[in-house]
Design a protein around this motif. Structure first.
Motif, PDB file in Angstrom:
ATOM      1  N   TYR A  27      -5.740  -2.105  -1.450  1.00  0.00           N
ATOM      2  CA  TYR A  27      -5.414  -0.671  -1.361  1.00  0.00           C
ATOM      3  C   TYR A  27      -5.793   0.058  -2.650  1.00  0.00           C
ATOM      4  O   TYR A  27      -6.470   1.094  -2.617  1.00  0.00           O
ATOM      5  CB  TYR A  27      -3.920  -0.512  -1.083  1.00  0.00           C
ATOM      6  CG  TYR A  27      -3.419   0.902  -1.229  1.00  0.00           C
ATOM      7  CD1 TYR A  27      -3.657   1.853  -0.241  1.00  0.00           C
ATOM      8  CD2 TYR A  27      -2.698   1.295  -2.366  1.00  0.00           C
ATOM      9  CE1 TYR A  27      -3.209   3.165  -0.387  1.00  0.00           C
ATOM     10  CE2 TYR A  27      -2.238   2.595  -2.502  1.00  0.00           C
ATOM     11  CZ  TYR A  27      -2.502   3.521  -1.515  1.00  0.00           C
ATOM     12  OH  TYR A  27      -2.053   4.806  -1.662  1.00  0.00           O
ATOM     13  N   PHE A  28      -5.368  -0.477  -3.787  1.00  0.00           N
ATOM     14  CA  PHE A  28      -5.671   0.191  -5.059  1.00  0.00           C
ATOM     15  C   PHE A  28      -7.162   0.119  -5.388  1.00  0.00           C
ATOM     16  O   PHE A  28      -7.712   1.049  -6.007  1.00  0.00           O
ATOM     17  CB  PHE A  28      -4.817  -0.399  -6.177  1.00  0.00           C
ATOM     18  CG  PHE A  28      -3.413   0.116  -6.201  1.00  0.00           C
ATOM     19  CD1 PHE A  28      -3.137   1.430  -6.556  1.00  0.00           C
ATOM     20  CD2 PHE A  28      -2.351  -0.706  -5.861  1.00  0.00           C
ATOM     21  CE1 PHE A  28      -1.846   1.907  -6.568  1.00  0.00           C
ATOM     22  CE2 PHE A  28      -1.040  -0.227  -5.863  1.00  0.00           C
ATOM     23  CZ  PHE A  28      -0.795   1.090  -6.221  1.00  0.00           C
ATOM     24  N   SER A  29      -7.830  -0.946  -4.991  1.00  0.00           N
ATOM     25  CA  SER A  29      -9.269  -1.037  -5.214  1.00  0.00           C
ATOM     26  C   SER A  29     -10.006   0.067  -4.466  1.00  0.00           C
ATOM     27  O   SER A  29     -10.969   0.657  -4.981  1.00  0.00           O
ATOM     28  CB  SER A  29      -9.797  -2.397  -4.752  1.00  0.00           C
ATOM     29  OG  SER A  29      -9.283  -3.449  -5.528  1.00  0.00           O
ATOM     30  N   PRO A  81       0.814  -1.209   0.000  1.00  0.00           N
ATOM     31  CA  PRO A  81       0.000   0.000   0.000  1.00  0.00           C
ATOM     32  C   PRO A  81       0.852   1.265   0.000  1.00  0.00           C
ATOM     33  O   PRO A  81       1.945   1.294   0.558  1.00  0.00           O
ATOM     34  CB  PRO A  81      -0.798  -0.124   1.312  1.00  0.00           C
ATOM     35  CG  PRO A  81      -0.860  -1.585   1.578  1.00  0.00           C
ATOM     36  CD  PRO A  81       0.442  -2.134   1.087  1.00  0.00           C
ATOM     37  N   THR A 108      -2.181  -5.257  -1.346  1.00  0.00           N
ATOM     38  CA  THR A 108      -1.905  -4.162  -2.277  1.00  0.00           C
ATOM     39  C   THR A 108      -3.074  -3.959  -3.231  1.00  0.00           C
ATOM     40  O   THR A 108      -3.453  -2.821  -3.542  1.00  0.00           O
ATOM     41  CB  THR A 108      -0.610  -4.455  -3.061  1.00  0.00           C
ATOM     42  OG1 THR A 108       0.430  -4.819  -2.143  1.00  0.00           O
ATOM     43  CG2 THR A 108      -0.159  -3.226  -3.837  1.00  0.00           C
ATOM     44  N   ARG A 146       0.478   5.529  -7.956  1.00  0.00           N
ATOM     45  CA  ARG A 146      -0.182   4.988  -9.143  1.00  0.00           C
ATOM     46  C   ARG A 146       0.634   5.206 -10.408  1.00  0.00           C
ATOM     47  O   ARG A 146       0.574   4.421 -11.351  1.00  0.00           O
ATOM     48  CB  ARG A 146      -1.550   5.653  -9.321  1.00  0.00           C
ATOM     49  CG  ARG A 146      -2.573   5.297  -8.266  1.00  0.00           C
ATOM     50  CD  ARG A 146      -3.889   6.017  -8.529  1.00  0.00           C
ATOM     51  NE  ARG A 146      -4.450   5.613  -9.810  1.00  0.00           N
ATOM     52  CZ  ARG A 146      -5.298   4.598  -9.975  1.00  0.00           C
ATOM     53  NH1 ARG A 146      -5.665   3.869  -8.934  1.00  0.00           N
ATOM     54  NH2 ARG A 146      -5.777   4.298 -11.171  1.00  0.00           N
ATOM     55  N   LEU A 185      -8.912   2.971  -3.821  1.00  0.00           N
ATOM     56  CA  LEU A 185      -8.651   4.272  -4.452  1.00  0.00           C
ATOM     57  C   LEU A 185      -9.518   4.504  -5.675  1.00  0.00           C
ATOM     58  O   LEU A 185      -9.706   5.654  -6.104  1.00  0.00           O
ATOM     59  CB  LEU A 185      -7.179   4.368  -4.873  1.00  0.00           C
ATOM     60  CG  LEU A 185      -6.127   4.378  -3.761  1.00  0.00           C
ATOM     61  CD1 LEU A 185      -4.741   4.490  -4.383  1.00  0.00           C
ATOM     62  CD2 LEU A 185      -6.370   5.511  -2.766  1.00  0.00           C
ATOM     63  N   ALA A 186     -10.009   3.437  -6.260  1.00  0.00           N
ATOM     64  CA  ALA A 186     -10.748   3.538  -7.533  1.00  0.00           C
ATOM     65  C   ALA A 186     -12.061   4.304  -7.364  1.00  0.00           C
ATOM     66  O   ALA A 186     -12.666   4.288  -6.303  1.00  0.00           O
ATOM     67  CB  ALA A 186     -11.010   2.145  -8.070  1.00  0.00           C
ATOM     68  N   SER A 223       2.494  -2.226  -9.185  1.00  0.00           N
ATOM     69  CA  SER A 223       1.401  -1.255  -9.260  1.00  0.00           C
ATOM     70  C   SER A 223       0.842  -1.174 -10.675  1.00  0.00           C
ATOM     71  O   SER A 223      -0.377  -1.084 -10.866  1.00  0.00           O
ATOM     72  CB  SER A 223       1.871   0.119  -8.773  1.00  0.00           C
ATOM     73  OG  SER A 223       3.043   0.529  -9.430  1.00  0.00           O
ATOM     74  N   ILE A 225      -3.124  -2.012 -11.369  1.00  0.00           N
ATOM     75  CA  ILE A 225      -3.988  -0.957 -11.903  1.00  0.00           C
ATOM     76  C   ILE A 225      -4.591  -1.387 -13.239  1.00  0.00           C
ATOM     77  O   ILE A 225      -5.787  -1.197 -13.495  1.00  0.00           O
ATOM     78  CB  ILE A 225      -3.194   0.357 -12.040  1.00  0.00           C
ATOM     79  CG1 ILE A 225      -2.893   0.921 -10.646  1.00  0.00           C
ATOM     80  CG2 ILE A 225      -3.963   1.388 -12.871  1.00  0.00           C
ATOM     81  CD1 ILE A 225      -1.852   2.010 -10.642  1.00  0.00           C
TER      82      ILE A 225
END
Length: 314
Positions: A309-311, A182, A306, A186, A313-314, A193, A197
């Motif tokens: 974490y990115f999910s 995390p 990880t 991006r 942010l979406a 990453s 993504i």
């Protein structure tokens, strides 16, 4: 070393991916922490949740200029670490590595405190031996597009060991292999990453080269544990590799990410960038012997954290 529970510690690059995790860990251990960052690649958001902590301070400052603070120890993490960012301004990258090292070493010398250097596996270049032990001198193209980072970090190590030999500065040098988790940016162009993504968006996953080149990925919590162990262990004046010794090909990694995200992405291949190393695999025998350290979080668990974490942010 002074009582570890009562130290005032400076972290250059404290708002970056690794720096923010280190700030968290040291605060949790009871230290006072000063984060110093110019936010070139670091983000205020990475440390926003720490600002209310009375033991935490943050300063906006470029480490290529001297800083005059009173601290009990220094972690030097200041430098863009992904090719996208360090190749964007290679001269500044070299300045950050060399002038930055001189400035933190000068501060450590004046204060008579321990100073930690976040070095890199990139000092080994495109290695001709595998795994890479600390005794390996490397195979770096000194005039290539990655040299601002590779040679900059090599020069920084030289400065650290010369300050130790000439002035008795108490140094620690960690050679960091690929790390993920995390707070990776991006837009930093790093493979984990990038893949996550692209997979979350069901876009093509881009592999540069034939996909058979290997990397060894360490989850960030394990790496930070290595940092702390190295810094607080006395009399280690040799470089120490910190990373996961289990290699994986880029094609295998892409497939793992697709499976974990349940993505419909397809894998596509593009030309390999100049001087991109074919192999990254740390020999961590020294870390095991001196620090009783090795990674404990398996890749799938780290990838899922990880991805989560990115999910979010979406």
């Amino acid at each position: 070393m002074e009582d570890a529970r009562e130290m005032r510690l400076l972290i250059t690059g404290g708002a970056g991916f690794l720096g923010s995790h280190l700030c968290e860990r040291l605060l949790r251990d009871g230290h006072e922490v000063i984060s110093l960052d110019n936010y070139y690649t670091g983000s205020r958001q990475n440390i926003e949740h720490l600002v209310s902590n009375p033991k935490f301070e943050t300063l906006r400052h470029d480490i290529t200029f001297p800083t005059y603070l009173e601290v009990d120890g220094i972690f030097n993490l200041a430098c863009p670490a992904s090719p996208v960012h360090y190749q964007k301004d290679p001269v500044q990258t070299m300045k950050t590595n060399v002038s930055g090292a001189i400035n933190v070493l000068g501060l450590a010398k004046r204060l008579n405190v321990r100073v930690f250097q976040a070095s890199t596996s990139e000092i080994y270049g495109d290695p001709q031996v595998s795994p890479q032990p600390e005794s390996y001198w490397g195979n770096v193209n000194s005039i290539g597009i990655r040299a601002c980072y590779d040679e900059g970090k090599r020069a920084a190590e030289t400065l650290f060991f010369d300050y130790h030999r000439q002035y008795g500065v108490d140094i620690r040098v960690a050679r960091i292999f690929n790390t993920f988790g995390p707070r990776m940016a991006r837009n930093d162009g790093r493979v984990v990453s990038n893949f996550i993504i692209q997979a979350l968006a069901n876009e093509d996953i881009t592999i540069y080269g034939d996909g058979n080149q290997t990397r060894s990925f360490c989850y960030v919590d394990d790496l930070i544990e290595g940092f702390v162990n190295l810094f607080f262990t006395d009399e280690i004046h040799v470089p120490v590799n910190l990373g996961n010794p289990q290699p994986i090909t880029m094609h295998q990694l892409a497939q793992e990410v697709i499976n974990l995200t349940r993505s419909e992405s397809k894998i596509v291949f593009k030309d390999l960038p100049s001087d991109d190393p074919r192999d990254r695999k740390p020999d961590i025998a020294r870390a095991r012997e001196l620090l009783n350290w090795e990674p404990r979080i398996d890749r799938e668990t780290g990838l899922q954290k990880t991805i989560d974490y990115f999910s979010a942010l979406a």
